[in-house]
Design a protein around this motif. Structure first.
Motif, PDB file in Angstrom:
ATOM      1  N   PRO A  46       0.802  -1.226   0.000  1.00 24.78           N
ATOM      2  CA  PRO A  46       0.000   0.000   0.000  1.00 24.78           C
ATOM      3  C   PRO A  46       0.835   1.277   0.000  1.00 24.78           C
ATOM      4  CG  PRO A  46      -0.925  -1.590   1.538  1.00 24.78           C
ATOM      5  CD  PRO A  46       0.403  -2.138   1.101  1.00 24.78           C
ATOM      6  N   ALA A  47       2.012   1.264   0.605  1.00 26.26           N
ATOM      7  CA  ALA A  47       2.847   2.464   0.641  1.00 26.26           C
ATOM      8  C   ALA A  47       3.300   2.867  -0.753  1.00 26.26           C
ATOM      9  CB  ALA A  47       4.064   2.242   1.550  1.00 26.26           C
ATOM     10  N   VAL A  48       3.576   1.899  -1.584  1.00 26.54           N
ATOM     11  CA  VAL A  48       3.968   2.186  -2.969  1.00 26.54           C
ATOM     12  C   VAL A  48       2.778   2.737  -3.747  1.00 26.54           C
ATOM     13  CG1 VAL A  48       4.678   1.126  -5.155  1.00 26.54           C
ATOM     14  CG2 VAL A  48       5.874   0.546  -3.036  1.00 26.54           C
ATOM     15  N   ALA A  49       1.627   2.113  -3.587  1.00 31.11           N
ATOM     16  CA  ALA A  49       0.429   2.592  -4.271  1.00 31.11           C
ATOM     17  C   ALA A  49       0.086   4.011  -3.844  1.00 31.11           C
ATOM     18  CB  ALA A  49      -0.745   1.658  -3.985  1.00 31.11           C
ATOM     19  N   TRP A  50       0.247   4.294  -2.555  1.00 30.04           N
ATOM     20  CA  TRP A  50      -0.065   5.632  -2.057  1.00 30.04           C
ATOM     21  C   TRP A  50       0.796   6.692  -2.749  1.00 30.04           C
ATOM     22  CZ3 TRP A  50      -3.888   7.619   0.729  1.00 30.04           C
ATOM     23  CH2 TRP A  50      -3.730   8.918   1.217  1.00 30.04           C
ATOM     24  N   GLN A  51       2.077   6.422  -2.891  1.00 31.07           N
ATOM     25  CA  GLN A  51       2.958   7.385  -3.539  1.00 31.07           C
ATOM     26  C   GLN A  51       2.582   7.603  -4.997  1.00 31.07           C
ATOM     27  OE1 GLN A  51       7.331   6.923  -2.173  1.00 31.07           O
ATOM     28  NE2 GLN A  51       6.335   5.014  -1.567  1.00 31.07           N
ATOM     29  N   MET A  52       2.209   6.538  -5.689  1.00 36.99           N
ATOM     30  CA  MET A  52       1.804   6.692  -7.086  1.00 36.99           C
ATOM     31  C   MET A  52       0.452   7.399  -7.181  1.00 36.99           C
ATOM     32  SD  MET A  52       4.324   5.651  -8.881  1.00 36.99           S
ATOM     33  CE  MET A  52       5.270   6.452  -7.551  1.00 36.99           C
ATOM     34  N   GLY A  53      -0.407   7.199  -6.192  1.00 39.35           N
ATOM     35  CA  GLY A  53      -1.678   7.914  -6.166  1.00 39.35           C
ATOM     36  C   GLY A  53      -1.484   9.399  -5.920  1.00 39.35           C
ATOM     37  N   VAL A  54      -0.560   9.741  -5.020  1.00 38.94           N
ATOM     38  CA  VAL A  54      -0.243  11.146  -4.766  1.00 38.94           C
ATOM     39  C   VAL A  54       0.363  11.768  -6.020  1.00 38.94           C
ATOM     40  CG1 VAL A  54       1.319  12.673  -3.489  1.00 38.94           C
ATOM     41  CG2 VAL A  54       0.000  10.920  -2.278  1.00 38.94           C
ATOM     42  N   GLN A  55       1.267  11.039  -6.685  1.00 40.15           N
ATOM     43  CA  GLN A  55       1.848  11.571  -7.908  1.00 40.15           C
ATOM     44  C   GLN A  55       0.778  11.806  -8.973  1.00 40.15           C
ATOM     45  OE1 GLN A  55       5.452  12.457  -9.694  1.00 40.15           O
ATOM     46  NE2 GLN A  55       3.475  13.455  -9.659  1.00 40.15           N
ATOM     47  N   ALA A  56      -0.205  10.908  -9.040  1.00 41.56           N
ATOM     48  CA  ALA A  56      -1.297  11.093  -9.991  1.00 41.56           C
ATOM     49  C   ALA A  56      -2.093  12.348  -9.675  1.00 41.56           C
ATOM     50  CB  ALA A  56      -2.215   9.870  -9.978  1.00 41.56           C
ATOM     51  N   ALA A  57      -2.334  12.596  -8.389  1.00 42.55           N
ATOM     52  CA  ALA A  57      -3.096  13.787  -7.987  1.00 42.55           C
ATOM     53  C   ALA A  57      -2.330  15.062  -8.311  1.00 42.55           C
ATOM     54  CB  ALA A  57      -3.417  13.720  -6.500  1.00 42.55           C
ATOM     55  N   ILE A  58      -1.046  15.116  -7.940  1.00 47.76           N
ATOM     56  CA  ILE A  58      -0.252  16.303  -8.245  1.00 47.76           C
ATOM     57  C   ILE A  58      -0.029  16.430  -9.747  1.00 47.76           C
ATOM     58  CG2 ILE A  58       1.935  17.492  -7.843  1.00 47.76           C
ATOM     59  CD1 ILE A  58       0.051  17.331  -5.414  1.00 47.76           C
ATOM     60  N   GLY A  59       0.080  15.293 -10.421  1.00 47.79           N
ATOM     61  CA  GLY A  59       0.208  15.314 -11.876  1.00 47.79           C
ATOM     62  C   GLY A  59      -0.991  15.948 -12.566  1.00 47.79           C
ATOM     63  N   ARG A  60      -2.145  15.926 -11.895  1.00 45.78           N
ATOM     64  CA  ARG A  60      -3.355  16.568 -12.423  1.00 45.78           C
ATOM     65  C   ARG A  60      -3.126  18.047 -12.665  1.00 45.78           C
ATOM     66  NH1 ARG A  60      -7.600  17.750 -14.636  1.00 45.78           N
ATOM     67  NH2 ARG A  60      -6.162  16.880 -16.118  1.00 45.78           N
ATOM     68  N   LEU A  61      -2.219  18.663 -11.889  1.00 49.16           N
ATOM     69  CA  LEU A  61      -1.937  20.084 -12.022  1.00 49.16           C
ATOM     70  C   LEU A  61      -1.181  20.401 -13.306  1.00 49.16           C
ATOM     71  CD1 LEU A  61      -1.058  20.939  -8.322  1.00 49.16           C
ATOM     72  CD2 LEU A  61      -3.139  21.530  -9.564  1.00 49.16           C
ATOM     73  N   SER A  62      -0.659  19.377 -13.976  1.00 45.17           N
ATOM     74  CA  SER A  62       0.041  19.613 -15.241  1.00 45.17           C
ATOM     75  C   SER A  62      -0.879  20.241 -16.277  1.00 45.17           C
ATOM     76  CB  SER A  62       0.618  18.296 -15.783  1.00 45.17           C
ATOM     77  OG  SER A  62      -0.424  17.362 -16.061  1.00 45.17           O
ATOM     78  N   ASP A  63      -2.173  19.939 -16.216  1.00 44.84           N
ATOM     79  CA  ASP A  63      -3.123  20.514 -17.168  1.00 44.84           C
ATOM     80  C   ASP A  63      -3.508  21.953 -16.835  1.00 44.84           C
ATOM     81  OD1 ASP A  63      -3.275  18.344 -18.863  1.00 44.84           O
ATOM     82  OD2 ASP A  63      -5.023  17.459 -17.902  1.00 44.84           O
TER      83      ASP A  63
END
Length: 403
Positions: free
Chosen positions: A94-111
Motif C-alpha cells: 500500500p505504501a507504494v500505491a499511495w505514492q503513485m496515487g499522490v503523484q497522480a493527484a499532483i500530476g493533475r496540475l500539469s493541465d
C-alpha cells in the motif's frame, strides 16, 4: 454437481472480471515489478521511504506518469485503468500505491500549468513531483511572481522527487490579497534543492511513503510556476496537451480511495490463506471451518466488492461528465471515495479481529494492510466529512468542503 475448485481458483473466479486491453496491460506491469516491490518492502518500512530499486522499477514501468497527458510524456490512461492499477499495487504494498496515487493527484496540475512549465516538470524529467495543496504557507506578490515561505506536511514520495508544490495564501505588503471569490490561494512549484526536508515521518502506517514535512524560506517563484486554487475546482481549459477534462478535486481522490480498496482486496486473500491453515489454540478445526469466520469473511467480501463497483461507477461518471457535472459530480465522487474507505476499513477490521493473534505480528501482511488502510483513510479526500457535506448538498444546501 458443478466441478469443485481449489481455494485460489475459487477466489479468482470471485475476484476477476473482464477488463479492457489497456487495463490488462497495466495490471501486467504491476505483476512484472511485484517481485522488486516485495523484495524491498521491509527495507522501505525500516528506512521510511521507498528504496531506489523500487522507484526505478516504477519509473521504468511508467507508473509515475500513468495519469498524465500523452503530450507531456504520460500514458493518459482512463480513470478506471488508473484505479485498477493502483489497487493492484496496493495489494503488493500500500505504501507504494499511495505514492503513485499522490503523484497522480499532483500530476493533475500539469493541465493547469502553462504548457512550457508543465513540459519541464512532467515531460523533461522523470523524478516525482509531489507536495501539499493545503495552504499553510505565504506567497508575497512581487514583480513577476512571489516570495514564498512556509511549512507543509505529507510530502509523500519526496525521497524521489525533483519538484514540490506548496499551497500558499497570497499577500501584498503583508496583507491578504482577495479576489471576487475570497482570499487568493495559489499552488507554487519549487525545485527540491530550494526546500528543506524535515525528518519527522514516524507513523502507524504508510511508513514507507517518506511523507515528511518540508519548509521553504523566502524563495522566489515565477508566476509561470503557479496555479490558482480557484481554477482547480473546474476542469482545465481545453488545449491540445490537456490530458483530462476533469477538475483537480474530482480527480485526486481516486488515488487515495484506490489504495485503501487495494489493501482490502489484499487482506481478503491474505486472510483466506491464513484461515485454511490455522487452527485456533485448543481448537480442533481450522478457522475456515468456523461458522462465525465464514460469515465474517463473506460479509467482508461483499463490502469490498460493493466498494469496487461504487468506485468504478464514480470513475465512469467523472470520465463522462468531468466538464459539465458541477457540484453533482463532485458530490458523487466524494461520497464514493469516503464510503469506499469506510467499508474497506470495516472489512479489514473484521478480518483482523477473527484472525486472532496471527494478525498482530509485523511479518503478517494482514497487519500491514490494517495499519496502512487506516492511515490512508485519515486523508481529507476520504474523511467522513465528505459524507456529511454530500448529505447537506442532497438536502438542498451548498456543497462545502467542511463546516
Amino acid at each position: 454437481m458443478a466441478q469443485d475448485h481449489g481455494n485460489e481458483e475459487r477466489l479468482a473466479l470471485i475476484d476477476n472480471k473482464p477488463v479492457s486491453p489497456e487495463t490488462a496491460d497495466w495490471l501486467s506491469r504491476v505483476d512484472g515489478i511485484a517481485p522488486v516491490i516485495e523484495k524491498w518492502r521491509e527495507e522501505g518500512e525500516r528506512q521510511r521511504f521507498s528504496p531506489v530499486p523500487v522507484f526505478e522499477a516504477l519509473r521504468d514501468a511508467g507508473f509515475p506518469r500513468m495519469l498524465v497527458s500523452r503530450h507531456l510524456g504520460g500514458a493518459q490512461v482512463t480513470l478506471e485503468t488508473g484505479s485498477q492499477a493502483l489497487q493492484a499495487l496496493s495489494r503488493v504494498d500500500p505504501a507504494v500505491a499511495w505514492q503513485m496515487g499522490v503523484q497522480a493527484a499532483i500530476g493533475r496540475l500539469s493541465d493547469y500549468l502553462p504548457e512550457a512549465t508543465a513540459g519541464e516538470l512532467f515531460r523533461d524529467q522523470d523524478a516525482l513531483v509531489v507536495g501539499s495543496v493545503n495552504p499553510t504557507g505565504v506567497a508575497e506578490a512581487v514583480d513577476g511572481g512571489y516570495r514564498l515561505s512556509g511549512r507543509w506536511g505529507f510530502a509523500s514520495g519526496s525521497a524521489h522527487a525533483a519538484w514540490l508544490v506548496c499551497a500558499a495564501r497570497v499577500t501584498v505588503d503583508g496583507a491578504p490579497r482577495h479576489t471576487e471569490h475570497g482570499p487568493e490561494i495559489r499552488m507554487l512549484f519549487v525545485p527540491k534543492q530550494a526546500v528543506r526536508m524535515l525528518d519527522n515521518w514516524h507513523t502507524l502506517g504508510l511508513r514507507g511513503t517518506g511523507s515528511e514535512d518540508y519548509e521553504v524560506d523566502d524563495v522566489f517563484v515565477a508566476d509561470a510556476y503557479t496555479v490558482a486554487q480557484r481554477d482547480m475546482f473546474f476542469a482545465p481549459p481545453a488545449r491540445p496537451s490537456r490530458g483530462y477534462g476533469i477538475s483537480y478535486y474530482d480527480f485526486g481522490l481516486f488515488g487515495s480511495s484506490s489504495t485503501v480498496l487495494g489493501a482490502a482486496r489484499g487482506a481478503l486473500r491474505e486472510f483466506q490463506r491464513l484461515a485454511v491453515a490455522k487452527k485456533p489454540m485448543a481448537g480442533t478445526t481450522t478457522l475456515a471451518a468456523a461458522h462465525t469466520v465464514q460469515e465474517r469473511f463473506a460479509r467482508a467480501e461483499a463490502q469490498v466488492r460493493a466498494s469496487r463497483l461504487l468506485l468504478a461507477d464514480a470513475a465512469w461518471h467523472a470520465e463522462r461528465f468531468g466538464e459539465v457535472g458541477g457540484d453533482s459530480l463532485s458530490a458523487t465522487v466524494r461520497l464514493a471515495a469516503a464510503t469506499v474507505a469506510d467499508q474497506c476499513c470495516a472489512a479489514i477490521d473484521s478480518l483482523f479481529t477473527v484472525a486472532g493473534t496471527s494478525s498482530l505480528y509485523a511479518s503478517s501482511m494482514l497487519e500491514r494492510y490494517f495499519r496502512d488502510a487506516h492511515s490512508a483513510a485519515k486523508h481529507i479526500t476520504l474523511s467522513p466529512t465528505n459524507v456529511e457535506m454530500t448529505g447537506q448538498y442532497l438536502l438542498g444546501g451548498g456543497l462545502s468542503m467542511r463546516r
